[in-house]
Design a protein around this motif. Sequence first.
Motif, mmCIF file in Angstrom:
data_model
loop_
_atom_site.group_PDB
_atom_site.id
_atom_site.type_symbol
_atom_site.label_atom_id
_atom_site.label_comp_id
_atom_site.label_asym_id
_atom_site.label_seq_id
_atom_site.Cartn_x
_atom_site.Cartn_y
_atom_site.Cartn_z
ATOM 1 N N GLU A 12 -4.231 -7.144 8.179
ATOM 2 C CA GLU A 12 -3.911 -8.571 8.296
ATOM 3 C C GLU A 12 -3.156 -8.904 9.578
ATOM 4 O O GLU A 12 -3.253 -10.004 10.097
ATOM 5 C CB GLU A 12 -3.068 -9.014 7.085
ATOM 6 N N LYS A 13 -2.377 -7.936 10.090
ATOM 7 C CA LYS A 13 -1.496 -8.208 11.219
ATOM 8 C C LYS A 13 -1.945 -7.490 12.481
ATOM 9 O O LYS A 13 -2.504 -6.388 12.420
ATOM 10 C CB LYS A 13 -0.057 -7.766 10.892
ATOM 11 N N SER A 68 0.464 -7.185 14.976
ATOM 12 C CA SER A 68 1.736 -6.723 15.548
ATOM 13 C C SER A 68 2.158 -5.414 14.876
ATOM 14 O O SER A 68 1.704 -5.092 13.769
ATOM 15 C CB SER A 68 2.815 -7.788 15.334
ATOM 16 N N GLU A 114 -1.526 -4.587 4.972
ATOM 17 C CA GLU A 114 -0.762 -5.267 6.029
ATOM 18 C C GLU A 114 -1.376 -5.009 7.407
ATOM 19 O O GLU A 114 -1.461 -5.912 8.246
ATOM 20 C CB GLU A 114 0.691 -4.785 5.997
#
Length: 403
Positions: free
Chosen positions: A77-78, A80, A74
């Motif tokens: 991929e992100k 934020s 994650e």
Amino acid sequence: MDHTKEIPDSPEGLADYIADELGCPVTIEDVNHRIISYSKHETKVDDARTATIMRRKVPERVVNGLWKEGVMGELFEKSSPILIPPIPDIGLGNRIAISVWKNKEVLGFIWAQTDEMKVTREQLETLKQASQVAARYLLKQRDQKRKNEEDVQVFLWQLFNGTITSQKEIEKRARQVELSLNDDVCVVIFEFMEAIPPTVKRHASYLTETLHQRNIAGRIFDDNHLYLLVRIKEETEMDTVPRMLIEDFNKKLQERSGFGEIRAGYGKLCHTPKELHISYQQAWKVLEMKIQHPEALQDTYDFQNLGVYQFLDEIARLYERDGFQNKTIEALRAYDHVNKTYLLETLRTFLSHNSNSQRTALHLHVHTNTLLYRLKRIRDITGVDLNNANEKTKLFIDLLLEV
């Protein structure tokens, strides 16, 4: 609230600033989980944080646990912040984490150990702004690291190709590029079945930095190959460390990138870097033989375990020079052609299964009695003695050369 102007520019000050804003301990790491800085806010820290600070790097078991739980996937991929519940198996409590990005590349991570999973919008905004500041420092570090890697790679190519023969010159160059060659070393080569896509290369590069950390001394990516210089602390580890590294690398790269299996091989253990060109050549020989004999050598990585396959090319050149033919093989081929039988294939399978009748029959999908009858016909036609180790070895080699 915009705190951009208030955020310190140094890594140390940045970690303390985030800790004060969030009220919890903070760690800033590079993309390979080496600590860049950590805050002085040290109340109620968990085991994962304690171990990380002591080692100046996140322990491998913690990294593996984060991948297993999908956390690292994650983060890659992100851009934020993400909330991470406790993972007791690796000693990790509640976390808020954010990746530090530059364009489409992850440069590092900021981790905050929180007492609970409640975070305000302002705190999340603070993390986002802090990640932008951290990017400036991590970018400089990455560029310097790449320059150092380029120097190391040039040196490794010279060692692999045997162009430096003076021990004094090797030691001088090693000091210049800050590469420790005090331990015994060997060369491991991974061969990808196609050119390495950028995303897979990022995962592969990440793995060489985080997997078996104490063993990988240097690396080179070149087209569809990855070359590793592997340290062996104890000679007894030569039987286990390279194989474990290869199998772990293959497994984790498949899990994290979906890329197919990769061929790999390694050469001899070198007590001096002057011998590395031999280990390099042997690792290449393993790859060549695995291509030619994929089924027989599927689980073979070590040049020393190639057995007779080490010498097939040399024997083939002798046979080609002398125009040699094996009379037993020619007799069986002629018999099979006339009688529409499969005696030559039966013999090949029997010898490749170490003369084990049950395994051979299973592989050929025939009854054991049928196999024994075929072996008797082979003896009757050719006069070969399949109980004679010398005759069997010669036949086995000649059959391998026909593949």
